[in-house]
Design an enzyme around this catalytic site. Structure first.
Site, mmCIF file in Angstrom:
data_model
loop_
_atom_site.group_PDB
_atom_site.id
_atom_site.type_symbol
_atom_site.label_atom_id
_atom_site.label_comp_id
_atom_site.label_asym_id
_atom_site.label_seq_id
_atom_site.Cartn_x
_atom_site.Cartn_y
_atom_site.Cartn_z
ATOM 1 N N HIS A 40 9.724 -9.485 1.820
ATOM 2 C CA HIS A 40 9.917 -8.646 0.626
ATOM 3 C C HIS A 40 11.394 -8.375 0.393
ATOM 4 O O HIS A 40 11.829 -8.246 -0.747
ATOM 5 C CB HIS A 40 9.157 -7.328 0.815
ATOM 6 C CG HIS A 40 9.274 -6.359 -0.318
ATOM 7 N ND1 HIS A 40 9.215 -6.736 -1.648
ATOM 8 C CD2 HIS A 40 9.428 -5.009 -0.316
ATOM 9 C CE1 HIS A 40 9.329 -5.653 -2.400
ATOM 10 N NE2 HIS A 40 9.481 -4.601 -1.637
ATOM 11 N N HIS A 52 14.102 -0.260 3.617
ATOM 12 C CA HIS A 52 13.704 -1.651 3.390
ATOM 13 C C HIS A 52 14.701 -2.609 4.038
ATOM 14 O O HIS A 52 14.319 -3.565 4.720
ATOM 15 C CB HIS A 52 13.624 -1.956 1.889
ATOM 16 C CG HIS A 52 12.404 -1.425 1.199
ATOM 17 N ND1 HIS A 52 12.286 -0.122 0.795
ATOM 18 C CD2 HIS A 52 11.245 -2.038 0.832
ATOM 19 C CE1 HIS A 52 11.105 0.045 0.193
ATOM 20 N NE2 HIS A 52 10.453 -1.092 0.217
ATOM 21 N N ASP A 95 4.188 -3.985 2.947
ATOM 22 C CA ASP A 95 5.452 -4.688 2.706
ATOM 23 C C ASP A 95 5.690 -5.647 3.867
ATOM 24 O O ASP A 95 5.804 -5.216 5.026
ATOM 25 C CB ASP A 95 6.635 -3.721 2.679
ATOM 26 C CG ASP A 95 6.686 -2.814 1.460
ATOM 27 O OD1 ASP A 95 5.848 -2.958 0.556
ATOM 28 O OD2 ASP A 95 7.593 -1.956 1.436
ATOM 29 N N TRP A 126 -18.617 -9.263 -12.134
ATOM 30 C CA TRP A 126 -17.341 -9.464 -11.449
ATOM 31 C C TRP A 126 -16.198 -9.325 -12.425
ATOM 32 O O TRP A 126 -16.387 -9.404 -13.634
ATOM 33 C CB TRP A 126 -17.307 -10.781 -10.670
ATOM 34 C CG TRP A 126 -17.703 -12.050 -11.399
ATOM 35 C CD1 TRP A 126 -18.179 -12.186 -12.667
ATOM 36 C CD2 TRP A 126 -17.681 -13.371 -10.849
ATOM 37 N NE1 TRP A 126 -18.448 -13.494 -12.950
ATOM 38 C CE2 TRP A 126 -18.148 -14.249 -11.861
ATOM 39 C CE3 TRP A 126 -17.306 -13.910 -9.619
ATOM 40 C CZ2 TRP A 126 -18.243 -15.637 -11.657
ATOM 41 C CZ3 TRP A 126 -17.404 -15.287 -9.432
ATOM 42 C CH2 TRP A 126 -17.871 -16.130 -10.436
ATOM 43 N N ASN A 127 -14.998 -9.054 -11.843
ATOM 44 C CA ASN A 127 -13.827 -8.761 -12.666
ATOM 45 C C ASN A 127 -12.671 -9.690 -12.349
ATOM 46 O O ASN A 127 -12.592 -10.248 -11.247
ATOM 47 C CB ASN A 127 -13.341 -7.332 -12.392
ATOM 48 C CG ASN A 127 -14.377 -6.287 -12.715
ATOM 49 O OD1 ASN A 127 -14.872 -6.235 -13.827
ATOM 50 N ND2 ASN A 127 -14.721 -5.469 -11.730
HETATM 51 MN MN MN Z 1 6.331 -2.244 -1.391
#
Ligand code: MN
Length: 260
Positions: A81, A210, A77, A63-64
Site C-alpha cells: 500500500h 503508514h 493495509d 446476488w449483487n
Molecule cells: Mn487503508
C-alpha cells in the site's frame, strides 16, 4: 503436540468461557471513506446493484455487484500500500503468508485521552506505561489502539473534518518506530478511518505510521470496533484480507477469540 489445545478452544466456545468478538463495522453505501486533499485521487465508497433478486434476471437467486476502493470500511493495509513497502517480498494481499494473519492482541486503551483531545497521539511513554502493567508486547502481536472512536456512528463525526483537515487520533512517529522495529509487531489496528492520525498529512514524514509500518513489512487494520470487548492481553485476532492478486488492501471480517 496433539490437538488438545484446539479442542479446548472449541469446548471453551461451546461452554461460553471463550467468546468470538466481531471487530468489524457494517459495510455498505453509507460507509465513510477517507478524505484526501483535492490534488489526490479519492477512493470511491461502496456502491451495490442487484444482478438479480428472484426475478426475471434470476428467478430463484439473489446476488449483487459491488464496487469499492480496497480501503473501505473495516479493512486491511498490506505493505505494498505504501511506497516504503513496495519492493518488500510477500507484500500484497495474495502473497502474505497466512501464518501472519493470526496473532495475539495487545490492546492499549486511550479512550479517556481521546475524549479530551481528538488529535491524541500514542507515545513511547504510553507504551512503556502499558508494558509495565501488562508485560512486554510480543513479537508478532497485533497492537490495537482502543480510542472509543468507533462509537462515532455518524459519518461526519467519524471523519471529523475541519477547515484544516480531519482530526482523529493516531500514533506519534516514535511510537510507530518502537512498535515496528523494537517490538516487531505484526501490525497495528485502529478504530479510526486509517492508521494515521487525522492531521498526519502535516507530520514529518507525512503519514508516518503508514511510512514506518509498511516500510518494515507490517500491516494495518482500520475502522475496527468492539475493542472495548477485548482484555489488554489474552485474546487472539484473525484478520484475513481477500486474496486479491497484487492487492494493496481489502475489506475483511476481523474476529477475535477472547475470554468471555
Ligand atoms: Mn487503508
Amino acid at each position: 503436540m496433539t490437538s488438545t489445545v484446539l479442542m479446548q478452544v472449541v469446548e471453551g466456545l461451546s461452554r461460553g468461557t471463550l467468546k468470538v468478538v466481531d471487530l468489524t463495522a457494517p459495510l455498505g453505501p453509507a460507509t465513510p471513506v477517507i478524505g484526501l486533499p483535492p490534488m489526490f485521487a479519492p477512493s470511491p465508497g461502496l456502491t451495490m446493484e442487484a444482478i438479480s433478486r428472484y426475478d426475471a434476471k434470476g428467478p430463484a437467486w439473489y446476488w449483487n455487484t459491488i464496487r469499492l476502493g480496497e480501503h473501505t470500511g473495516t479493512h486491511f493495509d498490506a505493505p505494498i500500500h505504501w511506497i516504503t513497502g513496495k519492493d518488500l517480498p510477500d507484500n500484497a494481499c495474495d502473497t502474505i503468508p497466512v501464518r501472519r494473519l493470526v496473532g495475539p492482541a495487545c490492546v492499549i486503551d486511550v479512550t479517556a485521552d481521546v475524549a479530551s483531545n481528538p488529535d491524541f497521539l500514542l507515545t513511547p511513554a504510553r507504551i512503556d506505561e502499558w508494558e509495565a502493567a501488562h508485560g512486554r508486547i510480543a513479537a508478532g502481536a497485533w497492537l490495537l489502539l482502543r480510542t472509543g472512536w468507533s462509537k462515532r456512528t455518524d459519518a461526519k463525526a467519524f471523519v471529523n473534518a475541519a477547515a484544516d483537515g480531519p482530526h482523529s487520533p493516531g500514533f506519534d512517529p516514535r511510537a510507530s518506530r518502537m512498535l515496528a522495529h523494537d517490538r516487531d509487531v505484526v501490525g497495528v489496528g485502529v478504530e479510526t478511518i486509517g492508521t494515521d492520525a487525522g492531521q498526519a498529512g502535516t507530520f514529518d514524514p507525512p503519514f508516518p505510521n503508514h511510512t514506518i509500518m509498511h516500510g518494515a513489512g507490517k500491516f494495518g487494520l482500520a475502522s475496527l470496533c468492539n475493542l472495548d470487548q477485548l482484555p489488554p492481553t489474552g485474546s487472539i485476532v484473525i484478520a484475513a484480507p481477500l486474496k486479491i492478486v497484487g492487492g494493496s488492501g481489502s475489506p475483511l471480517r476481523v474476529i477475535a477469540i477472547a475470554p468471555a
